[in-house]
Design an enzyme around this catalytic site. Structure first.
Site, PDB file in Angstrom:
ATOM      1  N   HIS A  80       0.834  -1.218   0.000  1.00 41.51           N
ATOM      2  CA  HIS A  80       0.000   0.000   0.000  1.00 41.51           C
ATOM      3  C   HIS A  80       0.871   1.272   0.000  1.00 41.51           C
ATOM      4  CE1 HIS A  80      -3.646   2.338   1.315  1.00 41.51           C
ATOM      5  NE2 HIS A  80      -2.705   3.123   1.801  1.00 41.51           N
ATOM      6  N   GLU A  81       1.763   1.361   0.970  1.00 36.43           N
ATOM      7  CA  GLU A  81       2.560   2.589   1.106  1.00 36.43           C
ATOM      8  C   GLU A  81       3.498   2.778  -0.089  1.00 36.43           C
ATOM      9  OE1 GLU A  81       1.708   4.770   3.230  1.00 36.43           O
ATOM     10  OE2 GLU A  81       0.448   3.516   4.515  1.00 36.43           O
ATOM     11  N   HIS A 140       1.740   4.597  -2.751  1.00 34.04           N
ATOM     12  CA  HIS A 140       1.791   6.063  -2.577  1.00 34.04           C
ATOM     13  C   HIS A 140       3.147   6.613  -3.040  1.00 34.04           C
ATOM     14  CE1 HIS A 140      -1.931   6.908  -0.470  1.00 34.04           C
ATOM     15  NE2 HIS A 140      -1.687   6.047   0.498  1.00 34.04           N
ATOM     16  N   GLU A 161      -4.966   7.747  -2.853  1.00 28.87           N
ATOM     17  CA  GLU A 161      -5.400   6.497  -2.239  1.00 28.87           C
ATOM     18  C   GLU A 161      -5.761   5.469  -3.313  1.00 28.87           C
ATOM     19  OE1 GLU A 161      -4.905   6.469   0.885  1.00 28.87           O
ATOM     20  OE2 GLU A 161      -5.806   4.572   1.513  1.00 28.87           O
TER      21      GLU A 161
END
Lengths: 499, 499
Positions: free
Chosen positions: B263-264, B267, B293
């Site tokens: 996830h990170e 980003h 997101e």
């Protein structure tokens, strides 16, 4: 303006400058610990800009007028006056420098650091040499602006250890040469203790578990301190109640990280124990580099390498490494960690040969600034001095000329304070041992008693008094190199049965 | 002034503001990762001061005049014009706020964060409640200054996702309720896959070794990225070529750190792949929170939870945990990591129930700003909504009202973009799968092909175009929540054999 109005302006200015100082400190720690290298150029340029902002704040004519009035004002608290005097003196040193040259130097020193790191990784001095040359030329120019009768290198020495002149260091290192070189030579021929048990597999995860226990013994509290890992251990005091240290773990040698930790926590404790009334002011810093190093080396060597320190900690270490240390007695362990043997890398050097590493750097720095040594071929000069004084030779420049970070940022005149600090520490230790049973404290998990003594006699003063004055306050006499040399002769003669 | 002179002033201003932005970013990361808590008060006050300096730079009347002239100047590069327009609009939002109130809020939000952390650790909402109340009142006042016809909460929503109104979110969440709540209820009654093998001892040191391999698979390169550990994983883009992410390891569950990392890094990759021409400018940032997101969730769920992703990575994971995963087939592993079950903690929620966690926060935020909900007793309101929608109850507020950091810093209107991002992602994914064989790329260690598609269609634009426009450019049509809901219905109906 009235003194009251001036004090208000001074307080506002203190807050403002402390904000920039904090930012630069955190950015600096970040760069040395975790920042990804591809961002260096972007960050370095902006860091230099912010240094310039601090420069402008520190040399603001309006505040200088305020400082000038306040430093001689009647009815002013003497602590506050001392701080104001220090800021005023510091500003005079900067005022003479054109701001754009200051900012350019800040950026150069960041770029030069990056080049040094790359050079060291690639074991190639030629990558770093042009930067070193540029840094030296820039420092000559910046120090040249200063209105001073001192030779350039002496101005630098004075910044790190106020009052110490080339003649003082010459005398200091002459004594080191005279008394230690023969001893080092004798020990090189003596029977060496067995220490192969230190050089086997010590898993780093397990070393870290021991380190947590050691940090508790050292009273390095996570509420105000944080230890990270870097290639080159350092300590940085970010702000009130916030000290950062780093260490470096080696999988085949557990004592490297241990002694670097005891050393860096010594620095951190100095900053942390300053009188809280001085928070955010220059007074809250260590008074000089030599004094700072005296505290870290006192912890590392005069406390950390004693039987009493390990009487408590060795069983803990054995608990973590039962197979590696099976059958190794405390006595054998102590002989191994105090082994003296000429080596190449300063940060791994033993207590006895350490000042010789500094002597070599001092001679080179003097030469770089009096023009008798140049950066071209400096790796060869370095190697020749190591051969001459210690009889060892670097396989590549990463363990020679490129081993230390200091010169990349233009820190010349700093190294000599490392040896001086060891000598200060000997004198402090003598006084501490006179006041209470240090060994008993170390054996019984009361390291805090030693830190308490240092707080009372040294740390709490911060920059309030000159180093030499603190030495006299704490030990009852002025600096005497022989206390240090006597200590080393005594310790190593006993260890090697030369008496 | 001529356009050329104005552009020169603009460039200098850009550099200046980027220096402060970088400093604040690094100080923020430091605070969240390693800074010792006893230094908080000192640092927070100075950080707020530096935020005020940036505020002054951003609202400097001289630069606003320059921006105003430039934004309508002829013969100006359209990329540059877009950046100038964004800065000008942003400045209008700030200009109306008295600087001292802005600085006071920055400091409040830092103090409030510290209180939230303490409250969460002590599982005591009453420690945080007064800060939350103060933060909300302050935000009402600050947003109240803005010259706008929108209701207060809508102004906040608009800051995070420009153009999205309460009516839009109401419709979005009504669709989520209508189509997902019945599915969630059916699945709660269906047979759950075996997943106990995920909840046993997975030593963290070994998890980290797998993580290094996973980061390589994800193309998170240490030259421009650094992953640290924090209680609450986050990503921060410090500057050009410098992204920091964090994760959190759990000793009894290896997939938590894995999916938070995917996830990170999603980003981080978004920020990293922006057109380098935009470096140091607002254009180089993600266009909106929802768009950001969408990238992290696309990576985490639409790529990271697929059979193809694990066809490559599961054997690596098994290599690190041979005993824990002995006899667990890829198919069984995939069922376990896609298990859906109502739970308490948003960051650990599965893909299907996740938007319901957001729905709850959206309803509470709306209530806090229309006056129908107050901070007193908010823990009870929170628990009641979790009972109503998900049938679960928090044992203590650390897994209830105190679980998320966002409100402590005054980030209201941010949560809704998390659900919106998941929905954007569904639409992007459909388009990506249309363009090439994504599964084949994932199976064959070509995650870079997926990142390349995102770069081409989304990342490189940064803030150049509005989110909705990028959506149309990339997928050929405007936002449609049904793509998302169809995807969830289809995926979970198949997983649970409900079709």
């Amino acid at each position: 303006m009235t003194t009251e109005e001036n004090l208000k302006k001074y307080q506002e200015w203190l807050f403002r400058r402390s904000a920039y100082q904090m930012a630069l400190s955190i950015i600096g720690i970040d760069k040395l610990t975790v920042a990804p290298p591809a961002g260096n150029a972007y960050r370095d340029a902006r860091t230099a800009y912010l240094s310039g902002e601090l420069f402008s704040i520190d040399t603001d004519p309006e505040i200088l007028a305020v400082l000038k009035e306040l430093k001689d004002a009647p009815d002013i608290d003497e602590d506050i006056r001392k701080g104001i005097q220090l800021y005023y003196e510091e500003a005079q040193k900067r005022l003479c420098i054109p701001k754009e040259e200051y900012v350019a130097f800040e950026e150069l020193s960041n770029r030069s650091y990056d080049a040094w790191l790359e050079a060291k990784q690639k074991k190639d001095y030629s990558i770093f040499e042009p930067y070193l040359k540029e840094v030296i030329e820039a420092q000559k120019k910046l120090y040249g602006y200063r209105d001073s009768d001192l030779p350039l290198y002496e101005r630098m020495l004075d910044d790190y250890e106020p009052g110490m002149r080339i003649a003082d260091y010459d005398a200091f290192f002459a004594a080191v040469k005279e008394r230690l070189l023969p001893l080092i030579a004798r020990i090189a021929e003596a029977k060496q203790p067995e220490d192969s048990f230190l050089y086997q597999n010590y898993p780093i995860d397990e070393q870290k578990k021991f380190m947590d226990e050691l940090l508790a013994y050292l009273r390095f509290d996570p509420s105000w301190g944080y230890q990270n890992e870097t290639e080159h251990p350092f300590t940085s005091w970010t702000c009130e109640n916030d000290c950062r240290t780093t260490t470096k773990y080696l999988a085949d040698n557990p004592v490297s990280a241990i002694f670097s930790t005891v050393h860096e926590v010594g620095h951190a404790t100095y900053e942390h124990q300053c009188d809280p009334r001085y928070d955010g002011m220059v007074l809250s810093e260590g008074i000089s580099s030599g004094m700072h190093e005296s505290q870290s080396r006192l912890c590392e060597n005069y406390l950390g390498r004693t039987d009493a320190f390990w009487a408590y900690n060795y069983p803990l270490l054995q608990k973590h490494f039962p197979s590696q240390l099976a059958g190794v007695s405390l006595e054998a362990f102590m002989k191994a960690v105090n082994k003296s043997s000429p080596s190449l890398v300063r940060t791994e050097a033993d207590e006895l040969t350490y000042p010789v590493h500094i002597l070599i750097r001092y001679e080179i720095e003097k030469g770089l600034f009096d023009g008798s040594i140049s950066t071209e071929g400096l790796d060869g000069v370095w190697n020749a001095k190591y051969r001459e004084y210690l009889g060892v030779e670097a396989k590549d420049p990463s363990e020679g000329i490129l081993q230390d970070v200091h010169w990349s940022g233009g820190s010349f005149g700093y190294f000599p304070t490392y040896a001086l600090g060891s000598a200060f520490a000997a004198q402090f230790m003598e006084a501490m041992r006179h006041d209470f049973d240090v060994d008993r404290a170390l054996r019984t998990n009361r390291y805090d008693l030693c830190m308490g003594w240092l707080k009372e006699h040294i740390h709490r003063y911060g920059c309030r008094y000159p180093a030499q004055e603190i030495l006299i306050k704490a030990t009852g006499r002025s600096f005497d190199v022989n206390v240090y040399l006597d200590y080393l002769e005594d310790k190593y003669s006993r260890l090697y049965g030369l008496k």
